[in-house]
Design a protein around this motif. Structure first.
Motif, short mmCIF file in Angstrom:
data_model
loop_
_atom_site.label_atom_id
_atom_site.label_comp_id
_atom_site.label_asym_id
_atom_site.label_seq_id
_atom_site.Cartn_x
_atom_site.Cartn_y
_atom_site.Cartn_z
N CYS A 36 26.23 -83.10 6.81
CA CYS A 36 25.73 -82.60 8.10
C CYS A 36 25.00 -81.27 7.90
O CYS A 36 25.48 -80.40 7.17
N LYS A 37 23.88 -81.14 8.57
CA LYS A 37 23.10 -79.91 8.49
C LYS A 37 23.14 -79.12 9.81
O LYS A 37 22.87 -77.93 9.84
N TYR A 38 23.42 -79.82 10.89
CA TYR A 38 23.41 -79.20 12.22
C TYR A 38 24.75 -79.46 12.92
O TYR A 38 25.42 -80.47 12.63
N ALA A 39 25.09 -78.60 13.85
CA ALA A 39 26.23 -78.87 14.73
C ALA A 39 25.90 -78.35 16.13
O ALA A 39 25.46 -77.20 16.28
N ILE A 40 26.08 -79.21 17.11
CA ILE A 40 25.90 -78.79 18.50
C ILE A 40 27.07 -77.88 18.85
O ILE A 40 28.23 -78.20 18.55
N VAL A 41 26.78 -76.75 19.45
CA VAL A 41 27.82 -75.78 19.82
C VAL A 41 27.66 -75.42 21.30
O VAL A 41 26.55 -75.10 21.74
N GLY A 42 28.75 -75.52 22.03
CA GLY A 42 28.73 -75.10 23.43
C GLY A 42 28.01 -76.05 24.37
O GLY A 42 27.47 -75.61 25.40
N LYS B 105 32.89 -70.72 17.37
CA LYS B 105 32.36 -71.93 16.72
C LYS B 105 30.99 -71.66 16.11
O LYS B 105 30.67 -72.12 15.01
N PHE B 106 30.20 -70.91 16.83
CA PHE B 106 28.87 -70.54 16.34
C PHE B 106 29.01 -69.81 15.00
O PHE B 106 28.31 -70.12 14.03
N GLY B 107 29.94 -68.86 14.94
CA GLY B 107 30.15 -68.07 13.72
C GLY B 107 30.60 -68.94 12.56
O GLY B 107 30.10 -68.80 11.43
N VAL B 108 31.52 -69.85 12.82
CA VAL B 108 32.03 -70.74 11.76
C VAL B 108 30.89 -71.63 11.25
O VAL B 108 30.77 -71.86 10.05
N ASN C 221 29.18 -71.48 7.33
CA ASN C 221 29.26 -72.67 6.48
C ASN C 221 27.93 -73.39 6.32
O ASN C 221 27.89 -74.57 5.94
N ASN C 222 26.85 -72.68 6.64
CA ASN C 222 25.52 -73.28 6.45
C ASN C 222 25.25 -74.49 7.30
O ASN C 222 24.51 -75.39 6.90
N LEU C 223 25.89 -74.54 8.45
CA LEU C 223 25.56 -75.57 9.43
C LEU C 223 24.71 -74.86 10.48
O LEU C 223 25.13 -73.83 11.02
N THR C 224 23.54 -75.39 10.76
CA THR C 224 22.71 -74.74 11.77
C THR C 224 23.24 -75.08 13.16
O THR C 224 23.29 -76.24 13.54
N LYS D 99 18.86 -68.56 11.71
CA LYS D 99 19.18 -69.95 11.35
C LYS D 99 19.86 -70.67 12.51
O LYS D 99 20.92 -71.26 12.37
N THR D 100 19.25 -70.57 13.66
CA THR D 100 19.86 -71.16 14.85
C THR D 100 18.79 -71.90 15.66
O THR D 100 17.62 -71.52 15.63
N VAL D 101 19.23 -72.92 16.35
CA VAL D 101 18.38 -73.58 17.34
C VAL D 101 19.06 -73.39 18.68
O VAL D 101 20.29 -73.48 18.76
N VAL D 102 18.30 -73.09 19.71
CA VAL D 102 18.89 -72.98 21.05
C VAL D 102 18.39 -74.16 21.88
O VAL D 102 17.21 -74.50 21.84
N ALA D 103 19.31 -74.80 22.58
CA ALA D 103 18.93 -75.89 23.48
C ALA D 103 19.19 -75.46 24.92
O ALA D 103 20.32 -75.12 25.27
#
Ligand code: PGA
Length: 252
Positions: free
Chosen positions: A89-95, A113-116, A120-123, A162-166
């Motif tokens: 996995c390269k991405y994780a949806i957060v919030g 969760k964002f920090g974790v 760990n190199n998950l965007t 290294k973040t994407v905002v939705a």
């Protein structure tokens, strides 16, 4: 130049056979669309299967819908960031608003969760957005501002590199009621301007996705807006053809 990104959030849908067919269908359709990034976020238990399917294809990236706020240990029922990266996995949806509304994820948990994820190199695909009541009370910008601040205050503007905002207005999710391109653009512009106060480069480079009842029929108009860099797609990501059309709409 920001590379457009389209992410499919399958939510709690799919069996092994449905997932295999869906991934095969998507892989056939997106092979030429390498100017954009295409991500799928299956439920946790389908991630190993998806990782296997993706090993034979290319151009499709794996993400998760959620992750634990803890690294490892006695947290029954949780899935850690390293378990997700272990499967590619390269991405994780957060919030996501469903996590916020139905599972009590407050701003503090979302920031954790964002920090974790970052560590760990998950965007993280950090979701923000107002409810209908907040929009009607003219509190859209305040809501989005506070949701972003909860993360920025803890992790700083550097973490947004290294973040994407939705941006996902809650009233548009799964309702068939999409924000108009102008409504979405206005909030995306607000988000980019807010981030620019912290760092102009970060703001110029960060990808801002729109989510909420995106379909093949409305995707192009949304993605044509200058601050909309792609979409987070729920229902329409479960249909390979529909999802492929949405991906094509993101190619500029
Ligand atoms: P929807 O969901 O496309 O089904 O509205 C979007 C989301 O929740 O990410």
């Amino acid at each position: 130049m920001r590379r457009p990104l389209v992410a499919g959030n399958w939510k709690m849908n799919g069996s092994r056979s449905q997932a295999t067919a869906l991934i095969d269908g998507i892989l056939q359709g997106i092979s030429e669309e390498n100017s954009i990034e295409v991500v799928i976020c299956p439920p946790f238990v389908l991630i190993p299967l998806a990782a296997e399917c993706l090993a034979v294809g290319n151009g499709l990236i794996l993400g998760a819908q959620n992750l634990s706020s803890q690294s490892a240990g006695a947290y029954t029922g949780e899935v850690s960031a390293t378990m997700l990266t272990d499967y590619g996995c390269k991405y994780a949806i957060v919030g996501h608003s469903e996590r916020r509304a139905l599972y009590g994820e407050n701003d503090a948990v979302v920031a954790q969760k964002f920090g974790v994820a970052i560590e760990n190199n998950l965007t993280p695909i950090l979701c923000v957005g107002e409810t209908l009541a907040q929009r009607e009370a003219d509190e859209t910008e305040k809501t989005v501002n506070d949701q972003l601040d909860a993360v920025l205050q803890q992790h700083g503007i550097e973490a947004m590199v290294k973040t994407v905002v939705a941006y996902e207005p809650v009233w548009a999710i799964g309702t068939g009621r999409t924000a108009t391109p102008q409504q979405a653009q206005a909030v995306h512009h607000f988000i980019r301007n807010k981030l620019a106060v912290g760092d102009k480069n970060v703001a110029a480079n960060i990808r801002l996705l729109y989510g909420g009842s995106v379909k093949a029929s409305n995707a192009a108009d949304l993605f044509n807006e200058s601050d909309i860099d792609g979409g987070l797609i729920g229902g329409a990501s479960l249909d390979a053809n529909e999802f492929i059309e949405i991906c094509r709409a993101a190619v500029h």
